[in-house]
Design an enzyme around this catalytic site. Structure first.
Site, mmCIF file in Angstrom:
data_model
loop_
_atom_site.group_PDB
_atom_site.id
_atom_site.type_symbol
_atom_site.label_atom_id
_atom_site.label_comp_id
_atom_site.label_asym_id
_atom_site.label_seq_id
_atom_site.Cartn_x
_atom_site.Cartn_y
_atom_site.Cartn_z
ATOM 1 C CD GLN A 73 -0.636 0.046 3.881
ATOM 2 O OE1 GLN A 73 -1.617 -0.967 4.261
ATOM 3 N NE2 GLN A 73 -1.527 1.594 4.075
ATOM 4 C CB CYS A 82 -4.425 -0.793 5.618
ATOM 5 S SG CYS A 82 -5.504 0.377 6.826
ATOM 6 C CG HIS A 249 -2.544 -1.912 9.554
ATOM 7 N ND1 HIS A 249 -2.686 -1.227 8.248
ATOM 8 C CD2 HIS A 249 -1.894 -3.225 9.902
ATOM 9 C CE1 HIS A 249 -1.792 -1.890 7.785
ATOM 10 N NE2 HIS A 249 -1.746 -3.051 8.022
ATOM 11 C CG ASN A 270 0.730 -6.021 7.202
ATOM 12 O OD1 ASN A 270 -0.114 -4.767 6.418
ATOM 13 N ND2 ASN A 270 1.433 -5.767 8.487
#
Ligand SMILES: *[C@@H]1O[C@H](CO)[C@@H](O)[C@H](O)[C@H]1NC(C)=O
Ligand SMILES: *[C@@H]1O[C@H](CO)[C@@H](O)[C@H](O)[C@H]1NC(C)=O
Length: 331
Positions: A73, A82, A249, A270
């Site tokens: 990102q 995110c 997040h 992630n």
């Protein structure tokens, strides 16, 4: 001395990190239904609760990988998106599951969501918003564009990071799906497309708690969840056990495992690149980092794919697929 330096650094990092999740009131102002479900009785409730295996991951299920690309990102510049990456990654995996991992992977355009979703930006978003936007659009017959017609540029209309002040990210045809068929000095503008590969969803919902997460992941695929990212900033590898203080997040959870010492842990993707963590993934102990507090899932609807023979075949210059409004924008 060394300790003091690293402690001070740790503090400044923690203080510098801003949340990429909007508070509930701000999310609701954007029209997001907090922990919303697309139907009154969530279809999640109808899933059968079977006995769960001690280890399960969609990245290696019976020797097959159903996980789609890892994303970053924060390239080409910082963008707090995110929430978009977590949702789009989990949905991409579910499309791959629906296709039984056959054919070339379908990667969806995070930038389409940033340009048109209205449920967040590079300054943060929500766990619920992306699928609520996509369901609304799906009902009108169009889905989210694919990455190759709208690559991720890490910009939104309210961001001036890096080159973002030079980029038009407003929601119009060229910023949904485009082709740029020749150099502009040759009279070749970028053209917004009226037809392009896209994916819809038929259902979405919100869940929390480890049991619901396992049931949803096992039966239907990866999910997107909120998490406390501060303990993740300097994570390298292993199972994180920090309890967590606040969700700021969003990530996508692809499965779980069982460690002889630490017990059950989640396997999580992630969106900070593959150089971070365990090739872009991390593992977190059940109950840690507030990962189980808020998660979203979506069920794929229709999507454009070779095996479905449902592609509209556009020319390189887009003349046979030209969108009516905002057909041409020279960039
Ligand atoms: C959505 O469904 C879940 C259960 O699947 C439930 O816990 C949650 O409260 C529902 N959300 C709303 C806003 O009703
Ligand atoms: C979306 O994809 C479907 C096929 O999956 C196609 O029929 C439809 O025309 C596409 N929509 C747009 C707006 O391109």
């Amino acid at each position: 001395m060394k300790f003091l330096v690293s402690a001070a650094l740790g503090f400044s990092l923690a203080a510098a990190r801003r949340s990429e999740l909007l508070p509930r009131e701000e999310a609701e102002k954007l029209g997001v239904i907090w922990r919303g479900n697309s139907s009154k009785q969530s279809s999640h409730e109808l899933l059968e609760a079977t006995e769960m295996p001690s280890d399960f991951t969609w990245c290696n299920k019976d020797g097959k990988n159903y996980c789609t690309m890892s994303r970053n990102q924060h390239i080409p510049q910082y963008c707090g998106s995110c929430w978009a990456h977590g949702a789009i990654s989990a949905l991409g995996d579910r499309i791959k599951i629906a296709r039984q991992a056959q054919g070339v992977d379908i990667n969806l355009a995070v930038q389409h969501l940033l340009n048109c979703g209205g449920v967040g930006s590079c300054k943060g978003g929500t766990v619920d918003g992306p699928y609520q936007w996509l369901k609304q659009m799906s009902e009108k017959g169009t889905g989210i564009a694919y990455e190759t017609s709208n690559p991720y540029v890490a910009c939104s209309s309210d961001s001036s990071e890096g080159f973002c002040s030079h980029v038009d990210t407003s929601c119009k045809a060229v910023n949904v799906a485009r082709t740029c068929g020749s150099f502009s000095q040759e009279g070749g503008p970028c053209t917004g497309l009226s037809a392009f590969p896209n994916a819809t969803i038929s259902d979405y919902g919100s869940i929390s708690g480890a049991d619901a997460m396992m049931k949803e992941i096992f039966n239907r695929g990866p999910i997107s969840c909120g998490v406390d990212a501060n303990p993740l900033l300097n994570y390298e590898s292993g199972i994180i056990k920090t309890k967590g203080e606040g969700v700021d997040h969003v990530v996508s959870v692809v499965g779980w495992g069982t460690d002889s010492k630490d017990g059950m842990y989640w396997i999580v993707r992630n969106s900070w690149g593959e150089y971070w963590g365990e090739m872009g993934y991390f593992r977190v102990q059940k109950g840690a980092l507030l990962l189980e507090d808020q998660c979203s899932w979506a069920v794929p609807g229709s999507f454009t794919a070779a095996e479905k023979n449902n592609q509209v075949h556009c020319h390189e210059g887009g003349d046979n697929c030209k969108a009516k409004a905002e057909a041409q924008v020279v960039v």
